[in-house]
Design a protein around this motif. Structure first.
Motif, PDB file in Angstrom:
ATOM      1  N   GLN A 142     -36.395   5.052  -6.797  1.00 10.68           N
ATOM      2  CA  GLN A 142     -36.928   4.396  -7.996  1.00 10.68           C
ATOM      3  C   GLN A 142     -37.306   5.416  -9.067  1.00 10.68           C
ATOM      4  O   GLN A 142     -36.954   5.271 -10.232  1.00 10.68           O
ATOM      5  CB  GLN A 142     -38.157   3.556  -7.639  1.00 10.68           C
ATOM      6  N   GLU A 143     -38.014   6.467  -8.630  1.00  9.38           N
ATOM      7  CA  GLU A 143     -38.465   7.452  -9.616  1.00  9.38           C
ATOM      8  C   GLU A 143     -37.292   8.225 -10.209  1.00  9.38           C
ATOM      9  O   GLU A 143     -37.333   8.625 -11.367  1.00  9.38           O
ATOM     10  CB  GLU A 143     -39.491   8.404  -8.983  1.00  9.38           C
ATOM     11  N   LEU A 144     -36.257   8.419  -9.401  1.00  2.00           N
ATOM     12  CA  LEU A 144     -35.071   9.113  -9.912  1.00  2.00           C
ATOM     13  C   LEU A 144     -34.401   8.284 -11.006  1.00  2.00           C
ATOM     14  O   LEU A 144     -34.020   8.805 -12.056  1.00  2.00           O
ATOM     15  CB  LEU A 144     -34.085   9.402  -8.774  1.00  2.00           C
ATOM     16  N   GLU A 145     -34.295   7.002 -10.763  1.00  4.45           N
ATOM     17  CA  GLU A 145     -33.654   6.132 -11.752  1.00  4.45           C
ATOM     18  C   GLU A 145     -34.413   6.145 -13.084  1.00  4.45           C
ATOM     19  O   GLU A 145     -33.805   6.140 -14.150  1.00  4.45           O
ATOM     20  CB  GLU A 145     -33.519   4.703 -11.210  1.00  4.45           C
ATOM     21  N   THR A 146     -35.744   6.190 -12.994  1.00  9.47           N
ATOM     22  CA  THR A 146     -36.550   6.288 -14.217  1.00  9.47           C
ATOM     23  C   THR A 146     -36.336   7.638 -14.900  1.00  9.47           C
ATOM     24  O   THR A 146     -36.133   7.716 -16.105  1.00  9.47           O
ATOM     25  CB  THR A 146     -38.055   6.125 -13.873  1.00  9.47           C
ATOM     26  N   ALA A 147     -36.388   8.702 -14.096  1.00  9.59           N
ATOM     27  CA  ALA A 147     -36.272  10.059 -14.650  1.00  9.59           C
ATOM     28  C   ALA A 147     -34.921  10.282 -15.322  1.00  9.59           C
ATOM     29  O   ALA A 147     -34.826  11.000 -16.322  1.00  9.59           O
ATOM     30  CB  ALA A 147     -36.498  11.095 -13.552  1.00  9.59           C
ATOM     31  N   LEU A 148     -33.901   9.648 -14.769  1.00  8.45           N
ATOM     32  CA  LEU A 148     -32.540   9.818 -15.300  1.00  8.45           C
ATOM     33  C   LEU A 148     -32.429   9.383 -16.763  1.00  8.45           C
ATOM     34  O   LEU A 148     -31.584   9.883 -17.501  1.00  8.45           O
ATOM     35  CB  LEU A 148     -31.551   8.999 -14.470  1.00  8.45           C
ATOM     36  N   LYS A 149     -33.298   8.450 -17.138  1.00  2.83           N
ATOM     37  CA  LYS A 149     -33.232   7.924 -18.509  1.00  2.83           C
ATOM     38  C   LYS A 149     -33.811   8.891 -19.528  1.00  2.83           C
ATOM     39  O   LYS A 149     -33.608   8.729 -20.729  1.00  2.83           O
ATOM     40  CB  LYS A 149     -33.970   6.575 -18.577  1.00  2.83           C
ATOM     41  N   GLN A 150     -34.570   9.865 -19.040  1.00  5.42           N
ATOM     42  CA  GLN A 150     -35.176  10.827 -19.964  1.00  5.42           C
ATOM     43  C   GLN A 150     -34.153  11.892 -20.371  1.00  5.42           C
ATOM     44  O   GLN A 150     -33.332  12.307 -19.546  1.00  5.42           O
ATOM     45  CB  GLN A 150     -36.399  11.485 -19.305  1.00  5.42           C
ATOM     46  N   PRO A 151     -34.217  12.329 -21.634  1.00 12.54           N
ATOM     47  CA  PRO A 151     -33.267  13.365 -22.069  1.00 12.54           C
ATOM     48  C   PRO A 151     -33.548  14.682 -21.346  1.00 12.54           C
ATOM     49  O   PRO A 151     -34.691  14.983 -20.998  1.00 12.54           O
ATOM     50  CB  PRO A 151     -33.546  13.486 -23.575  1.00 12.54           C
ATOM     51  N   GLY A 152     -32.501  15.458 -21.119  1.00 13.85           N
ATOM     52  CA  GLY A 152     -32.642  16.772 -20.488  1.00 13.85           C
ATOM     53  C   GLY A 152     -33.040  16.687 -19.024  1.00 13.85           C
ATOM     54  O   GLY A 152     -33.701  17.582 -18.503  1.00 13.85           O
ATOM     55  N   PHE A 178     -41.661  15.609  -7.789  1.00 13.48           N
ATOM     56  CA  PHE A 178     -41.787  14.533  -6.794  1.00 13.48           C
ATOM     57  C   PHE A 178     -42.508  15.037  -5.551  1.00 13.48           C
ATOM     58  O   PHE A 178     -43.366  14.367  -4.987  1.00 13.48           O
ATOM     59  CB  PHE A 178     -40.399  13.995  -6.419  1.00 13.48           C
ATOM     60  N   ASN A 179     -42.175  16.218  -5.137  1.00  9.72           N
ATOM     61  CA  ASN A 179     -42.747  16.799  -3.930  1.00  9.72           C
ATOM     62  C   ASN A 179     -44.224  17.144  -4.123  1.00  9.72           C
ATOM     63  O   ASN A 179     -45.026  17.041  -3.205  1.00  9.72           O
ATOM     64  CB  ASN A 179     -41.953  18.053  -3.532  1.00  9.72           C
ATOM     65  N   LYS A 180     -44.584  17.536  -5.332  1.00 12.01           N
ATOM     66  CA  LYS A 180     -45.976  17.897  -5.623  1.00 12.01           C
ATOM     67  C   LYS A 180     -46.864  16.672  -5.724  1.00 12.01           C
ATOM     68  O   LYS A 180     -47.974  16.653  -5.233  1.00 12.01           O
ATOM     69  CB  LYS A 180     -46.045  18.665  -6.949  1.00 12.01           C
ATOM     70  N   GLU A 181     -46.337  15.653  -6.398  1.00  5.37           N
ATOM     71  CA  GLU A 181     -47.070  14.421  -6.684  1.00  5.37           C
ATOM     72  C   GLU A 181     -47.731  13.814  -5.462  1.00  5.37           C
ATOM     73  O   GLU A 181     -48.855  13.362  -5.507  1.00  5.37           O
ATOM     74  CB  GLU A 181     -46.080  13.382  -7.217  1.00  5.37           C
ATOM     75  N   LYS A 182     -46.981  13.828  -4.391  1.00  4.35           N
ATOM     76  CA  LYS A 182     -47.359  13.073  -3.194  1.00  4.35           C
ATOM     77  C   LYS A 182     -48.678  13.548  -2.610  1.00  4.35           C
ATOM     78  O   LYS A 182     -48.869  14.726  -2.365  1.00  4.35           O
ATOM     79  CB  LYS A 182     -46.243  13.220  -2.156  1.00  4.35           C
TER      80      LYS A 182
END
Lengths: 298, 298
Positions: free
Chosen positions: B274-284, B294-298
């Motif tokens: 899910q988070e990857l799909e969101t991140a993909l929409k961001q430029p760069g 992602f690894n830090k967040e947890k």
């Protein structure tokens, strides 16, 4: 210092590219930063070429490079086939000389040593493919031997996978047919002038039919450059109809693999070893209880 | 409920054993608890039998079982060879019938399906071997195909590893010699009546000599039961001189693999996706930066 390296990499400087790959291969601390800094062009197609040892993958790749550079494309080739002649350096120098493309300006060839570490090869391959995707190529080829699960996983990183077979691989087809059919977008029956070729092709097509798959099977004699332009045409035609959902699935798979690798790297092996030796001295030692406690403690 | 199962398992009840293995294979929530509750006898030797596809590992294992039960020993056999006939059920029923031991009270045979998951097969094999070590056998045999790194890793789980070759595996020896020599305690040249056997044995012995290794090479024709008692004698002789440091190294390796598997199981694939799909929409978007965050967040 690395800004210059990244700049050179992204402008197609081969020395910078080679250096970046070596940094990743050696798992230098800097490699992670490098990968976080580059611009990866995910539109650059990756062609996987796989098949059992002795199926002539290298010869076929060689011939295919010839077709690709005719189209004025820049191509990078990654060999992660432990049975590939490119792994033996001086040992099999005569076979290396077969590949004429080492000095061609539009061709970059790199072979990767197989690593024993769990997931090691896999994650390195992801990273190196991404370096190549930052380096201004039109096409990337990954050549792997199709035997173990690892290699099948690597093939899954490709946009299109070409599975190379020979008449002798009849048994392999039976053994590996599920794995092969799952990953193949194109089959090549290499050395098709040898006895038994037609029989194996028939068997393969029957199998494909029984699972309702429509995958082209192309006959080739790579050493004589026969069938190569047909293979290239088929690859180009497959590349013209890309699947956007496969692209996202691929990124998800890559993200997962990278995350796994990060988690594995964080395991303190020295502490694990020391605590295990202490725990072993206690009566009623149970490995599974030990691991559970070790994992919680941290 | 599981107390009864564990009690039955430890008293050699075959039904309880089969059920425990199925629990582990299905990764049921209970399997971890089960493994934490049993008494694992690490003194029970594990013999790995490995070699390329078609080298006759199954036939050799079959014949070896005959020798072992002559000694009134109870033996468990784990087949994790994807090319093994035991994997194809009804498909290759005729080959299965070759193995007469399925109904013998002192023999337990189980085949494991290969898993695609990273480290999945490996950790399951560790766990199932430990279940067998709790179940009152005198000897455990693990039969694997010796091609990929995974299989070599599994062979490393054995106290003694028998590498089965055939005259045709000359090329394999060259390709895999490092891996093979690292794991082998005993070489068997099976189908030694075929042409080329002597040449390959000579080549193998030369290689062994060049790395100063003194590993027996035994000639056999498994289908005719030739050389089998010699193989069994060599195994027994190797088992009489156990290496305590290897035992500890093995436990450390197992602990590490189990820890890795636990960490991998904890990765939330749905959230990652899910988070990857969101991140993909961001430029760069950069995959490596994404994974790090992602690894830090947890």
């Amino acid at each position: 210092m690395y800004e210059q390296l990244i700049h050179d990499l992204m402008h197609g400087n081969i020395k910078a590219l080679a250096r970046c790959i070596t940094l990743i291969e050696n798992e230098a601390a800097v490699s992670e930063k490098l990968l976080q800094s580059i611009q990866i062009n995910n539109q650059i197609p990756v062609i996987g070429i796989t098949g059992p040892p002795g199926s002539g993958k290298s010869t076929l790749t060689d011939a295919l490079i010839g077709e690709i550079i005719k189209e004025k494309k820049k191509v990078a080739v990654l060999c992660i086939d432990p049975s590939s002649p490119f792994h033996y350096g001086a040992l099999l120098g005569d076979r290396i000389r077969m590949r004429d493309w080492y000095l061609h300006p539009n061709v970059y060839i790199r072979s990767l040593a197989a690593r024993g570490a769990l997931g090691g090869l896999h994650v390195q391959t992801i990273a190196i493919t991404d370096i190549l995707k930052a380096a201004n190529f039109d096409l990337i080829i990954i050549e792997t031997v199709g035997v173990g699960q690892n290699e099948i996983d690597i093939a899954r990183l490709a946009d299109i996978t070409v599975v190379v077979l020979v008449p002798e691989s009849g048994d392999d087809i039976q053994t590996m047919k599920n794995g092969l059919m799952e990953i193949a977008n194109l089959f090549v029956m290499n050395k098709c002038d040898r006895p038994g070729a037609e029989k194996v092709i028939y068997f393969l097509q029957q199998n494909l039919h029984s699972v309702h798959k429509n995958i082209p099977v192309i006959k080739a004699i790579a050493i004589q450059k026969e069938g190569i332009s047909e293979i290239n045409e088929n690859i180009n035609s497959l590349l013209r109809s890309p699947s956007p959902s496969k692209q996202i699935d691929l990124l998800k798979e890559k993200a997962y693999q990278l995350l796994v690798a990060q988690k594995i790297r964080r395991i303190d092996k020295t502490r694990l070893s020391q605590e295990l030796e202490t725990a072993l001295k206690q009566p009623g030692f149970n490995l599974y209880r030990f691991v559970k406690i070790f994992n919680k403690e941290k």
